[in-house]
Design a protein around this motif. Structure first.
Motif, PDB file in Angstrom:
ATOM      1  N   SER A 266      30.964  93.486  82.714  1.00 41.46           N
ATOM      2  CA  SER A 266      30.105  92.302  82.595  1.00 41.46           C
ATOM      3  C   SER A 266      28.686  92.647  82.176  1.00 41.46           C
ATOM      4  O   SER A 266      27.966  91.795  81.660  1.00 41.46           O
ATOM      5  CB  SER A 266      30.057  91.558  83.933  1.00 41.46           C
ATOM      6  OG  SER A 266      29.416  92.350  84.929  1.00 41.46           O
ATOM      7  N   GLN A 267      28.274  93.892  82.391  1.00 36.03           N
ATOM      8  CA  GLN A 267      26.889  94.263  82.129  1.00 36.03           C
ATOM      9  C   GLN A 267      26.632  94.504  80.642  1.00 36.03           C
ATOM     10  O   GLN A 267      27.514  94.941  79.900  1.00 36.03           O
ATOM     11  CB  GLN A 267      26.522  95.518  82.927  1.00 36.03           C
ATOM     12  CG  GLN A 267      26.515  95.289  84.432  1.00 36.03           C
ATOM     13  CD  GLN A 267      25.923  96.463  85.167  1.00 36.03           C
ATOM     14  OE1 GLN A 267      24.887  97.003  84.764  1.00 36.03           O
ATOM     15  NE2 GLN A 267      26.563  96.863  86.258  1.00 36.03           N
ATOM     16  N   PHE A 268      25.409  94.226  80.249  1.00 38.69           N
ATOM     17  CA  PHE A 268      25.002  94.404  78.852  1.00 38.69           C
ATOM     18  C   PHE A 268      23.527  94.771  78.813  1.00 38.69           C
ATOM     19  O   PHE A 268      22.808  94.649  79.804  1.00 38.69           O
ATOM     20  CB  PHE A 268      25.249  93.117  78.056  1.00 38.69           C
ATOM     21  CG  PHE A 268      24.456  91.929  78.552  1.00 38.69           C
ATOM     22  CD1 PHE A 268      23.186  91.661  78.069  1.00 38.69           C
ATOM     23  CD2 PHE A 268      24.986  91.076  79.522  1.00 38.69           C
ATOM     24  CE1 PHE A 268      22.449  90.575  78.528  1.00 38.69           C
ATOM     25  CE2 PHE A 268      24.264  89.992  80.002  1.00 38.69           C
ATOM     26  CZ  PHE A 268      22.993  89.737  79.499  1.00 38.69           C
ATOM     27  N   PHE A 269      23.087  95.248  77.652  1.00 35.97           N
ATOM     28  CA  PHE A 269      21.662  95.525  77.483  1.00 35.97           C
ATOM     29  C   PHE A 269      21.196  95.028  76.127  1.00 35.97           C
ATOM     30  O   PHE A 269      21.959  94.985  75.165  1.00 35.97           O
ATOM     31  CB  PHE A 269      21.331  97.006  77.682  1.00 35.97           C
ATOM     32  CG  PHE A 269      22.014  97.962  76.739  1.00 35.97           C
ATOM     33  CD1 PHE A 269      21.369  98.437  75.611  1.00 35.97           C
ATOM     34  CD2 PHE A 269      23.308  98.420  77.006  1.00 35.97           C
ATOM     35  CE1 PHE A 269      21.983  99.351  74.756  1.00 35.97           C
ATOM     36  CE2 PHE A 269      23.931  99.325  76.165  1.00 35.97           C
ATOM     37  CZ  PHE A 269      23.274  99.786  75.029  1.00 35.97           C
ATOM     38  N   ILE A 270      19.936  94.610  76.098  1.00 32.65           N
ATOM     39  CA  ILE A 270      19.294  94.121  74.868  1.00 32.65           C
ATOM     40  C   ILE A 270      18.242  95.138  74.463  1.00 32.65           C
ATOM     41  O   ILE A 270      17.391  95.528  75.270  1.00 32.65           O
ATOM     42  CB  ILE A 270      18.646  92.744  75.081  1.00 32.65           C
ATOM     43  CG1 ILE A 270      19.676  91.739  75.637  1.00 32.65           C
ATOM     44  CG2 ILE A 270      18.054  92.221  73.765  1.00 32.65           C
ATOM     45  CD1 ILE A 270      19.082  90.389  75.984  1.00 32.65           C
ATOM     46  N   VAL A 271      18.288  95.574  73.219  1.00 31.16           N
ATOM     47  CA  VAL A 271      17.440  96.669  72.741  1.00 31.16           C
ATOM     48  C   VAL A 271      16.055  96.147  72.332  1.00 31.16           C
ATOM     49  O   VAL A 271      15.941  95.198  71.559  1.00 31.16           O
ATOM     50  CB  VAL A 271      18.119  97.379  71.547  1.00 31.16           C
ATOM     51  CG1 VAL A 271      17.233  98.500  71.011  1.00 31.16           C
ATOM     52  CG2 VAL A 271      19.491  97.922  71.962  1.00 31.16           C
ATOM     53  N   PHE A 272      15.004  96.783  72.852  1.00 31.56           N
ATOM     54  CA  PHE A 272      13.628  96.459  72.467  1.00 31.56           C
ATOM     55  C   PHE A 272      13.264  97.109  71.133  1.00 31.56           C
ATOM     56  O   PHE A 272      12.701  96.472  70.250  1.00 31.56           O
ATOM     57  CB  PHE A 272      12.642  96.947  73.529  1.00 31.56           C
ATOM     58  CG  PHE A 272      12.684  96.185  74.812  1.00 31.56           C
ATOM     59  CD1 PHE A 272      12.686  94.806  74.836  1.00 31.56           C
ATOM     60  CD2 PHE A 272      12.699  96.863  76.025  1.00 31.56           C
ATOM     61  CE1 PHE A 272      12.703  94.102  76.030  1.00 31.56           C
ATOM     62  CE2 PHE A 272      12.712  96.183  77.225  1.00 31.56           C
ATOM     63  CZ  PHE A 272      12.724  94.798  77.235  1.00 31.56           C
ATOM     64  N   GLN A 273      13.543  98.404  71.021  1.00 33.14           N
ATOM     65  CA  GLN A 273      13.207  99.171  69.829  1.00 33.14           C
ATOM     66  C   GLN A 273      14.439  99.961  69.393  1.00 33.14           C
ATOM     67  O   GLN A 273      15.269 100.313  70.227  1.00 33.14           O
ATOM     68  CB  GLN A 273      12.041 100.123  70.102  1.00 33.14           C
ATOM     69  CG  GLN A 273      10.738  99.423  70.457  1.00 33.14           C
ATOM     70  CD  GLN A 273      10.204  98.553  69.333  1.00 33.14           C
ATOM     71  OE1 GLN A 273      10.476  98.792  68.166  1.00 33.14           O
ATOM     72  NE2 GLN A 273       9.439  97.528  69.681  1.00 33.14           N
TER      73      GLN A 273
ATOM     74  N   VAL B 296      12.686  87.893  75.580  1.00 31.24           N
ATOM     75  CA  VAL B 296      13.255  89.188  75.962  1.00 31.24           C
ATOM     76  C   VAL B 296      12.126  90.197  76.155  1.00 31.24           C
ATOM     77  O   VAL B 296      12.118  90.960  77.135  1.00 31.24           O
ATOM     78  CB  VAL B 296      14.250  89.693  74.903  1.00 31.24           C
ATOM     79  CG1 VAL B 296      14.779  91.082  75.261  1.00 31.24           C
ATOM     80  CG2 VAL B 296      15.411  88.721  74.748  1.00 31.24           C
ATOM     81  N   ASP B 297      11.168  90.196  75.232  1.00 32.57           N
ATOM     82  CA  ASP B 297      10.032  91.113  75.343  1.00 32.57           C
ATOM     83  C   ASP B 297       9.256  90.917  76.643  1.00 32.57           C
ATOM     84  O   ASP B 297       8.615  91.849  77.144  1.00 32.57           O
ATOM     85  CB  ASP B 297       9.080  90.919  74.158  1.00 32.57           C
ATOM     86  CG  ASP B 297       9.665  91.424  72.848  1.00 32.57           C
ATOM     87  OD1 ASP B 297      10.539  92.312  72.889  1.00 32.57           O
ATOM     88  OD2 ASP B 297       9.268  90.910  71.781  1.00 32.57           O
TER      89      ASP B 297
ATOM     90  N   ALA C   7      19.561  94.081  69.220  1.00 35.34           N
ATOM     91  CA  ALA C   7      20.993  94.322  69.381  1.00 35.34           C
ATOM     92  C   ALA C   7      21.383  94.135  70.843  1.00 35.34           C
ATOM     93  O   ALA C   7      20.637  94.492  71.751  1.00 35.34           O
ATOM     94  CB  ALA C   7      21.358  95.723  68.909  1.00 35.34           C
ATOM     95  N   VAL C   8      22.573  93.574  71.049  1.00 38.00           N
ATOM     96  CA  VAL C   8      23.095  93.367  72.401  1.00 38.00           C
ATOM     97  C   VAL C   8      24.367  94.207  72.528  1.00 38.00           C
ATOM     98  O   VAL C   8      25.304  94.051  71.740  1.00 38.00           O
ATOM     99  CB  VAL C   8      23.399  91.886  72.668  1.00 38.00           C
ATOM    100  CG1 VAL C   8      23.797  91.674  74.129  1.00 38.00           C
ATOM    101  CG2 VAL C   8      22.194  91.023  72.327  1.00 38.00           C
ATOM    102  N   SER C   9      24.384  95.084  73.498  1.00 43.55           N
ATOM    103  CA  SER C   9      25.449  96.076  73.599  1.00 43.55           C
ATOM    104  C   SER C   9      26.002  96.116  75.020  1.00 43.55           C
ATOM    105  O   SER C   9      25.309  95.761  75.985  1.00 43.55           O
ATOM    106  CB  SER C   9      24.899  97.453  73.217  1.00 43.55           C
ATOM    107  OG  SER C   9      25.922  98.401  73.025  1.00 43.55           O
TER     108      SER C   9
ATOM    109  N   ALA D 135      16.533  96.212  78.012  1.00 50.64           N
ATOM    110  CA  ALA D 135      16.633  95.452  79.246  1.00 50.64           C
ATOM    111  C   ALA D 135      18.108  95.281  79.573  1.00 50.64           C
ATOM    112  O   ALA D 135      18.885  94.817  78.735  1.00 50.64           O
ATOM    113  CB  ALA D 135      15.967  94.090  79.100  1.00 50.64           C
ATOM    114  N   GLN D 136      18.496  95.663  80.789  1.00 44.61           N
ATOM    115  CA  GLN D 136      19.900  95.632  81.191  1.00 44.61           C
ATOM    116  C   GLN D 136      20.117  94.628  82.307  1.00 44.61           C
ATOM    117  O   GLN D 136      19.360  94.576  83.279  1.00 44.61           O
ATOM    118  CB  GLN D 136      20.341  97.020  81.658  1.00 44.61           C
ATOM    119  CG  GLN D 136      21.818  97.101  82.017  1.00 44.61           C
ATOM    120  CD  GLN D 136      22.222  98.514  82.411  1.00 44.61           C
ATOM    121  OE1 GLN D 136      21.528  99.472  82.065  1.00 44.61           O
ATOM    122  NE2 GLN D 136      23.314  98.646  83.124  1.00 44.61           N
TER     123      GLN D 136
END
Length: 241
Positions: free
Chosen positions: A139-146, A168-169, A125-127, A94-95
């Motif tokens: 400023s943008q980031f994404f949170i990993v589901f899998q 988040v899910d 993880a947040v990247s 999710a971004q």
């Protein structure tokens, strides 16, 4: 001639180094900075999501000090409050963090230099999202589901969800989602934020319209593509493979 002289001098130096010293030097691991405690409120990012709860992200200034400082600065400016997750791919990530909501935006601050590190792109993880230019995170980031380990050392991991991953899910999927989930408020835990308060429900969206004078042809602004995407706008996580 100077090049060859330099090479011979270097070879002579290498020959005089004891084999045991060379072996020990090669075997010595790189020194890693000590990460903050997961209870260190100065390094806990709290995201109150419209999906129903608060997400706690453990920030890692030991591996990504520049990106962590950027996140803290923007959070304390209330930059993230109300922003949508504009690109959400099921089973991937999710971004969010784009004030334009289309993947082409960022803050008014300069882009952040890449800080690729040893942290893996595992679940939670947040990247930092970026364009095809490595030093383009903002400023943008994404949170990993899998887990997506193919992204390791190509994108800057600067934190990990340690609580509230269920919220988040629950983020609405889509590129973009029809009814995007949002960050209601973002806080740094050390700033004594209030308890989670759910935001108002998002209004239902009608069919898309084209306003008069809106550029739709070759003169329209076109976002850059992420390295592996060729579909995704600038400041993006890579496309799902």
């Amino acid at each position: 001639m100077r090049f060859f002289v330099g090479m011979f001098a270097l070879l002579g130096c290498l020959v005089t180094v004891p084999a045991s010293a060379q072996k020990n030097e090669a075997a010595a691991p790189a020194v890693r900075a000590t990460p903050p405690l997961t209870t260190d409120t100065q390094n806990l990012l709290l995201l109150d999501l419209s999906t129903g709860g608060r997400v706690t992200i453990w920030l890692r200034p030991d591996v990504a000090p520049l990106m962590v400082e950027r996140i803290k600065t923007l959070t304390r400016q209330h930059f993230y409050d109300g922003l949508a997750f504009h690109r959400v791919i099921d089973g991937f990530m999710a971004q969010g963090g784009d004030p334009k909501g289309d993947g082409t935006g960022g803050s008014t601050l300069p882009d952040v230099k890449a800080e690729f590190n040893y942290l893996p792109h595992v679940r939670g993880a947040v990247s930092a999202a970026r364009s095809d230019k490595e030093d383009s995170a903002n400023s943008q980031f994404f949170i990993v589901f899998q887990p997506r380990l193919s992204l390791d050392k190509k994108y800057t991991v600067f934190g990990r969800v340690i609580d509230g991953m269920q919220y988040v899910d629950a983020i609405e999927r889509g590129e973009p989602p029809a009814n995007p989930s949002r960050i209601v408020h973002a806080y740094i835990a050390a700033d004594n934020p209030p308890a989670y308060i759910a935001g108002p429900p998002a209004p239902a969206l009608g069919a898309p319209v084209t306003l008069p004078g809106t550029a739709t042809g070759s003169n329209a602004a076109k976002p850059k593509l992420a390295p592996a995407a060729r579909k995704a706008p600038v400041k993006k996580a890579p496309a799902k493979k």
